[in-house]
Design a protein around this motif. Structure first.
Motif, mmCIF file in Angstrom:
data_model
loop_
_atom_site.group_PDB
_atom_site.id
_atom_site.type_symbol
_atom_site.label_atom_id
_atom_site.label_comp_id
_atom_site.label_asym_id
_atom_site.label_seq_id
_atom_site.Cartn_x
_atom_site.Cartn_y
_atom_site.Cartn_z
ATOM 1 N N MET A 9 52.552 30.443 47.104
ATOM 2 C CA MET A 9 53.576 30.977 47.683
ATOM 3 C C MET A 9 53.004 32.452 48.012
ATOM 4 O O MET A 9 53.768 33.252 48.920
ATOM 5 N N VAL A 10 51.893 32.879 47.427
ATOM 6 C CA VAL A 10 51.527 34.031 47.704
ATOM 7 C C VAL A 10 49.750 33.850 48.062
ATOM 8 O O VAL A 10 49.432 33.411 47.311
ATOM 9 N N ALA A 11 49.321 34.227 49.331
ATOM 10 C CA ALA A 11 48.043 34.051 49.641
ATOM 11 C C ALA A 11 47.114 35.050 49.215
ATOM 12 O O ALA A 11 46.218 35.685 49.952
ATOM 13 N N GLN A 12 46.989 35.066 47.896
ATOM 14 C CA GLN A 12 46.244 36.115 46.905
ATOM 15 C C GLN A 12 46.446 35.569 45.737
ATOM 16 O O GLN A 12 47.336 34.919 45.154
ATOM 17 N N HIS A 13 45.285 36.045 44.709
ATOM 18 C CA HIS A 13 45.291 35.517 43.433
ATOM 19 C C HIS A 13 45.486 36.995 42.577
ATOM 20 O O HIS A 13 44.921 37.802 43.068
ATOM 21 N N SER A 14 46.386 36.767 41.718
ATOM 22 C CA SER A 14 46.761 37.970 40.817
ATOM 23 C C SER A 14 45.520 38.234 39.728
ATOM 24 O O SER A 14 45.411 39.191 38.992
ATOM 25 N N HIS A 15 44.824 37.100 39.399
ATOM 26 C CA HIS A 15 43.844 37.170 38.335
ATOM 27 C C HIS A 15 44.445 37.525 36.864
ATOM 28 O O HIS A 15 43.762 37.836 35.908
ATOM 29 N N GLY A 16 45.766 37.347 37.011
ATOM 30 C CA GLY A 16 46.312 37.707 35.571
ATOM 31 C C GLY A 16 46.241 39.263 35.136
ATOM 32 O O GLY A 16 46.377 39.592 33.770
ATOM 33 N N GLU A 58 49.913 38.159 28.000
ATOM 34 C CA GLU A 58 48.406 38.550 28.250
ATOM 35 C C GLU A 58 48.474 40.253 28.660
ATOM 36 O O GLU A 58 47.500 40.777 28.620
ATOM 37 N N TYR A 59 49.584 40.557 28.427
ATOM 38 C CA TYR A 59 49.533 42.366 28.051
ATOM 39 C C TYR A 59 48.928 42.629 26.844
ATOM 40 O O TYR A 59 48.945 42.023 25.978
ATOM 41 N N ARG A 64 48.579 46.949 30.387
ATOM 42 C CA ARG A 64 49.792 47.434 29.781
ATOM 43 C C ARG A 64 51.010 47.353 30.890
ATOM 44 O O ARG A 64 50.785 47.416 31.878
ATOM 45 N N PRO A 65 52.383 47.154 30.352
ATOM 46 C CA PRO A 65 53.443 47.029 31.372
ATOM 47 C C PRO A 65 53.493 48.416 32.180
ATOM 48 O O PRO A 65 54.267 48.132 33.054
ATOM 49 N N GLU A 66 53.125 49.195 31.815
ATOM 50 C CA GLU A 66 53.044 50.435 32.430
ATOM 51 C C GLU A 66 52.351 50.614 33.732
ATOM 52 O O GLU A 66 52.347 51.330 34.717
ATOM 53 N N THR A 67 51.252 49.822 33.589
ATOM 54 C CA THR A 67 50.163 50.085 34.627
ATOM 55 C C THR A 67 49.751 48.612 35.349
ATOM 56 O O THR A 67 49.221 48.602 36.315
#
Length: 102
Positions: A9-16, A58-59, A64-67
């Motif tokens: 659904m997104v043409a990119q990988h977030s790599h976690g 995985e945070y 971190r959730p801030e970054t």
């Protein structure tokens, strides 16, 4: 219908480990087919889901959730950006067993 997020659904990988700085580019790569298909499926009463191997678990100290944005947080960002009128209708599975089963 379940949509896999990265490379579908997104043409990119977030790599976690997608940084919040990289989020705008990631959102710009949402598939136009996904955006067009969602309202049609929902109008026919078809239930919708998003699956991803990215997981809030995985945070860490360095991610971190801030970054960064991961798991359900990333799915929410994608849905709010691409199909805001339909985001509440999605079931979300954001699970990485490698992190959860340690």
């Amino acid at each position: 219908v379940a949509f896999d997020m990265d490379q579908c659904m997104v043409a990119q990988h977030s790599h976690g480990r997608l940084s919040k700085e990289g989020l705008p580019e990631y959102l710009s790569k949402v598939s136009p087919d996904f955006v067009a298909l969602v309202p049609e499926l929902e109008s026919r009463g078809i239930h919708l889901a998003v699956t991803t191997h990215s997981d809030r678990a995985e945070y860490s100290d360095s991610v971190r959730p801030e970054t960064h944005v991961l798991g359900e947080d990333l799915v929410e960002s994608v849905l709010a950006h691409s199909v805001p009128r339909h985001k509440e209708g999605f079931f979300v599975v954001a699970y990485n067993p490698r992190v959860r089963l340690q």
